[in-house]
Design an enzyme around this catalytic site. Structure first.
Site, PDB file in Angstrom:
ATOM      1  N   LYS A 189       0.881  -1.175   0.000  1.00  0.00           N
ATOM      2  CA  LYS A 189       0.000   0.000   0.000  1.00  0.00           C
ATOM      3  C   LYS A 189       0.913   1.218   0.000  1.00  0.00           C
ATOM      4  CE  LYS A 189      -1.821   2.998   1.986  1.00  0.00           C
ATOM      5  NZ  LYS A 189      -1.602   4.395   1.586  1.00  0.00           N
ATOM      6  N   GLU A 399       9.209  16.432  14.391  1.00  0.00           N
ATOM      7  CA  GLU A 399       9.736  16.208  13.041  1.00  0.00           C
ATOM      8  C   GLU A 399       9.022  17.154  12.068  1.00  0.00           C
ATOM      9  OE1 GLU A 399       8.694  12.513  11.034  1.00  0.00           O
ATOM     10  OE2 GLU A 399      10.753  12.346  10.338  1.00  0.00           O
TER      11      GLU A 399
HETATM   12  P1  NAD Z   1       2.467   8.696   7.080  1.00  0.00           P
HETATM   13  O1  NAD Z   1       2.607   8.001   8.373  1.00  0.00           O
HETATM   14  O2  NAD Z   1       1.521   9.814   6.980  1.00  0.00           O
HETATM   15  O3  NAD Z   1       2.032   7.656   5.948  1.00  0.00           O
HETATM   16  C1  NAD Z   1       2.773   6.483   5.706  1.00  0.00           C
HETATM   17  C2  NAD Z   1       1.875   5.457   5.056  1.00  0.00           C
HETATM   18  O4  NAD Z   1       0.875   5.112   5.996  1.00  0.00           O
HETATM   19  C3  NAD Z   1       1.146   5.958   3.813  1.00  0.00           C
HETATM   20  O5  NAD Z   1       1.055   4.921   2.874  1.00  0.00           O
HETATM   21  C4  NAD Z   1      -0.215   6.325   4.346  1.00  0.00           C
HETATM   22  O6  NAD Z   1      -1.239   6.271   3.379  1.00  0.00           O
HETATM   23  C5  NAD Z   1      -0.408   5.260   5.396  1.00  0.00           C
HETATM   24  N1  NAD Z   1      -1.377   5.601   6.443  1.00  0.00           N
HETATM   25  C6  NAD Z   1      -1.727   6.829   6.876  1.00  0.00           C
HETATM   26  N2  NAD Z   1      -2.696   6.722   7.820  1.00  0.00           N
HETATM   27  C7  NAD Z   1      -2.926   5.406   7.994  1.00  0.00           C
HETATM   28  C8  NAD Z   1      -3.818   4.659   8.809  1.00  0.00           C
HETATM   29  N3  NAD Z   1      -4.657   5.236   9.664  1.00  0.00           N
HETATM   30  N4  NAD Z   1      -3.787   3.306   8.717  1.00  0.00           N
HETATM   31  C9  NAD Z   1      -2.955   2.683   7.871  1.00  0.00           C
HETATM   32  N5  NAD Z   1      -2.116   3.342   7.048  1.00  0.00           N
HETATM   33  C10 NAD Z   1      -2.086   4.687   7.115  1.00  0.00           C
HETATM   34  O7  NAD Z   1       3.946   9.113   6.659  1.00  0.00           O
HETATM   35  P2  NAD Z   1       4.390   9.904   5.347  1.00  0.00           P
HETATM   36  O8  NAD Z   1       3.981  11.327   5.517  1.00  0.00           O
HETATM   37  O9  NAD Z   1       3.980   9.173   4.137  1.00  0.00           O
HETATM   38  O10 NAD Z   1       5.976   9.770   5.420  1.00  0.00           O
HETATM   39  C11 NAD Z   1       6.754  10.571   6.209  1.00  0.00           C
HETATM   40  C12 NAD Z   1       7.140   9.873   7.484  1.00  0.00           C
HETATM   41  O11 NAD Z   1       7.816   8.654   7.186  1.00  0.00           O
HETATM   42  C13 NAD Z   1       8.109  10.670   8.325  1.00  0.00           C
HETATM   43  O12 NAD Z   1       7.734  10.600   9.672  1.00  0.00           O
HETATM   44  C14 NAD Z   1       9.429   9.962   8.098  1.00  0.00           C
HETATM   45  O13 NAD Z   1      10.376  10.136   9.123  1.00  0.00           O
HETATM   46  C15 NAD Z   1       8.994   8.553   7.973  1.00  0.00           C
HETATM   47  N6  NAD Z   1      10.006   7.739   7.298  1.00  0.00           N
HETATM   48  C16 NAD Z   1      10.727   6.854   8.059  1.00  0.00           C
HETATM   49  C17 NAD Z   1      11.719   6.090   7.463  1.00  0.00           C
HETATM   50  C18 NAD Z   1      12.521   5.099   8.274  1.00  0.00           C
HETATM   51  O14 NAD Z   1      13.173   4.246   7.680  1.00  0.00           O
HETATM   52  N7  NAD Z   1      12.493   5.160   9.601  1.00  0.00           N
HETATM   53  C19 NAD Z   1      11.975   6.222   6.101  1.00  0.00           C
HETATM   54  C20 NAD Z   1      11.219   7.127   5.358  1.00  0.00           C
HETATM   55  C21 NAD Z   1      10.230   7.880   5.976  1.00  0.00           C
END
Ligand code: NAD
Length: 495
Positions: A189, A399
């Site tokens: 997803k 962040e």
């Molecule tokens: P996000 O948490 O908003 O979304 C991530 C994924 O989760 C997306 O596919 C989104 O559609 C899904 N999602 C959102 N709400 C959900 C729910 N209620 N249930 C299930 N899935 C849901 O994050 P983002 O804005 O896409 O990405 C940025 C974040 O990712 C930052 O916090 C960043 O630090 C983190 N990140 C971490 C790493 C790592 O390796 N630690 C790497 C890249 C990004």
């Protein structure tokens, strides 16, 4: 590498995927809904993509489960799985310009970064992981006597990988490659903000020989498709990269359903410590600038908090601002561009909100500042640096996921470590020093999954990636990634 003109020509001829990929074919969402994929550099519509929800999740999970139970992939000899995955890697390589363009157009990452980092890293992840799977052996426990206890690593079942938008192909590869290599079925997803490259990836899986139902891609919103996957009783594992907030929700969904495993790669607020004994202040400043301005600061390991030893503050700040001048936001299709737009307007607004909060809290703006957004011209932010940051300030704790750096000073090593560890996150940390003992001593004390000494962000498929505290659990990359996607089983035989 292609020239700016060549990339523009290739981009103009590109066609964009729009449907979900389930059971070996592209399909519309059951309800027929779509969402818009926008190019954040131009705000032009790229594609209207199937907006999947729980009805599509039912179809995809059933297909993935059926494939798993049939053994068509899960019981295939590892060597055969390896060969298919190697073919898949080869197909990605053959289409590498297309993949580079899809992510650049979809989320604004510079094309040079795609070509230099995301594409080779993703291909390498598939190749290296595939090469590993026919070299992993089970164990016989040293029980002695008239027993034989066999220990094996078994595939688990249906894995849902939920990924973010900042490294669309690469983050997906880090999960999909080991989960499939281990013999599982996978439903990916992707983020609704950048689903295009992995939709193309799915088609190549089938071309490479991955059986139908084994790899599926469900584009859609988190609260619909993502939540339905996380609540599904036939999904055994959630492999997540994204924010710590959503990671918490996924753990709740697991608790409300079948106690599925939830592996988390989440947010960060990584510290960078610059000691007065660092060998080259200009190099440290360049490294520090790269660690916050690369990919517009949309990097989980971005060092968004910088602590510099007081005695070198003035010299270091002059070098840092000099280095920051090297980052200019522009068209990400231009290979000379090293900062593209923010992924969308909401992310640009988040950056602006944190710049305002930093100023309201009393930090001093020394470079950059608020974005100057013009409708229809893309979501460009400026590299921004604040000094006089204090750890209690919101922009130092939260962040931002944008090009905003908080700088503070320290006097002693002890103080530096305390400041660095004063965060709910623990993903990465960088430190600059020429004192070998200090490098080891401080690395040991940092509450962080990864520490870079006199560099930042370096990595390799052979090296695990991940964090501690609210930054997550488990690790992507390296053979340790396989631990997330296999179940240990033992068979005890009385002889
Ligand atoms: P996000 O948490 O908003 O979304 C991530 C994924 O989760 C997306 O596919 C989104 O559609 C899904 N999602 C959102 N709400 C959900 C729910 N209620 N249930 C299930 N899935 C849901 O994050 P983002 O804005 O896409 O990405 C940025 C974040 O990712 C930052 O916090 C960043 O630090 C983190 N990140 C971490 C790493 C790592 O390796 N630690 C790497 C890249 C990004």
């Amino acid at each position: 590498m292609n020239s700016y003109e060549q990339w523009k020509t290739l981009a103009a001829s590109l066609s964009f995927p729009s449907q979900a990929y389930i059971n070996g074919q592209y399909v519309d969402a059951v309800n027929g809904d779509t969402f818009d994929c926008i190019n954040p550099a131009t705000e032009a519509l790229l594609s209207q993509v199937a907006s999947c929800d729980s009805a599509d999740v039912e179809v995809a999970v059933a297909a993935a489960k059926k494939a798993f139970k049939s053994g068509v992939w899960s019981a295939m000899a590892p060597r055969e799985r390896k060969n298919i995955m190697l073919k898949w890697a080869q197909l990605i390589e053959q289409h590498k310009d297309e993949f580079a363009l899809l992510d650049t157009l979809d989320m604004g990452k510079s094309i040079s970064e795609m070509v230099g980092i995301d594409i080779p890293d993703s291909i390498d992840c598939f190749r290296w992981t595939a090469e590993g799977i026919d070299k992993l052996y089970g164990e016989i426990a040293p029980t002695g006597g008239s027993n034989l206890a066999l220990i094996s690593h078994e595939p688990i079942g249906v894995i849902a990988a939920i990924t973010p938008w900042n490294y669309p192909l690469m983050m997906a590869s880090w999960k999909v490659a080991p989960a499939l290599a281990a013999g599982n079925s996978v439903i990916l997803k992707p983020s609704e903000k950048s689903p295009l490259s992995v939709l193309r990836l799915a088609e190549l899986a089938t071309q490479a020989g991955v059986p139908d139902g084994v790899f599926n891609v469900l584009p859609g919103y988190g609260h619909t498709a993502g939540k339905a996957l996380a609540l599904h009783n036939d999904v055994q594992v959630i492999a997540f990269t994204g924010s710590s907030r959503v990671a918490g929700l996924l753990m709740e969904y697991a608790g409300q359903s079948n106690l599925k495993r939830v592996w988390i790669e989440a947010g960060g607020k990584s510290p960078c410590l610059v000691f007065a004994d660092c060998e080259d202040i200009a190099a440290a400043a360049k490294g520090a600038a790269a660690s916050i301005f690369t990919n517009q600061g949309e990097v989980c390991i971005a060092c968004s908090r910088l602590y510099v030893q007081s005695s070198i503050k003035d010299e270091f700040m002059a070098a840092l601002i000099d280095a920051a001048k090297g980052y200019v936001a522009g068209d990400p299709l231009n290979p000379a561009t090293n900062m593209g737009p923010m992924v969308d307007k909401a992310q640009l607004e988040t950056v602006a909100r944190f710049i305002n909060s930093a100023q309201a809290d009393g930090a001093t703006l020394v470079y950059g500042g608020l974005p100057e957004y013009q409708e229809g011209q893309g979501f460009f932010a400026k590299p921004t640096i604040f000094t006089d940051a204090k750890n209690h300030m919101e922009f130092v704790q939260e962040e931002i996921f944008g090009p905003v750096l908080a700088v503070a000073t320290f006097d002693t090593e002890e103080e530096a470590v305390a400041l660095a560890n004063d965060s709910k996150y623990g993903l990465g940390a960088a430190l600059w020093t020429s004192n070998l003992s200090r490098a080891h001593r401080v690395s040991r004390q940092l509450e962080s999954g990864m520490v870079w000494v006199n560099t930042w962000g370096d990595g390799d498929t052979t090296v695990p990636f991940g964090g501690v505290k609210a930054s997550g659990n488990g690790r992507d990359k390296s053979l340790h990634a396989m631990e997330k996607y296999t179940e240990i089983k033992n068979v005890w035989i009385r002889l």
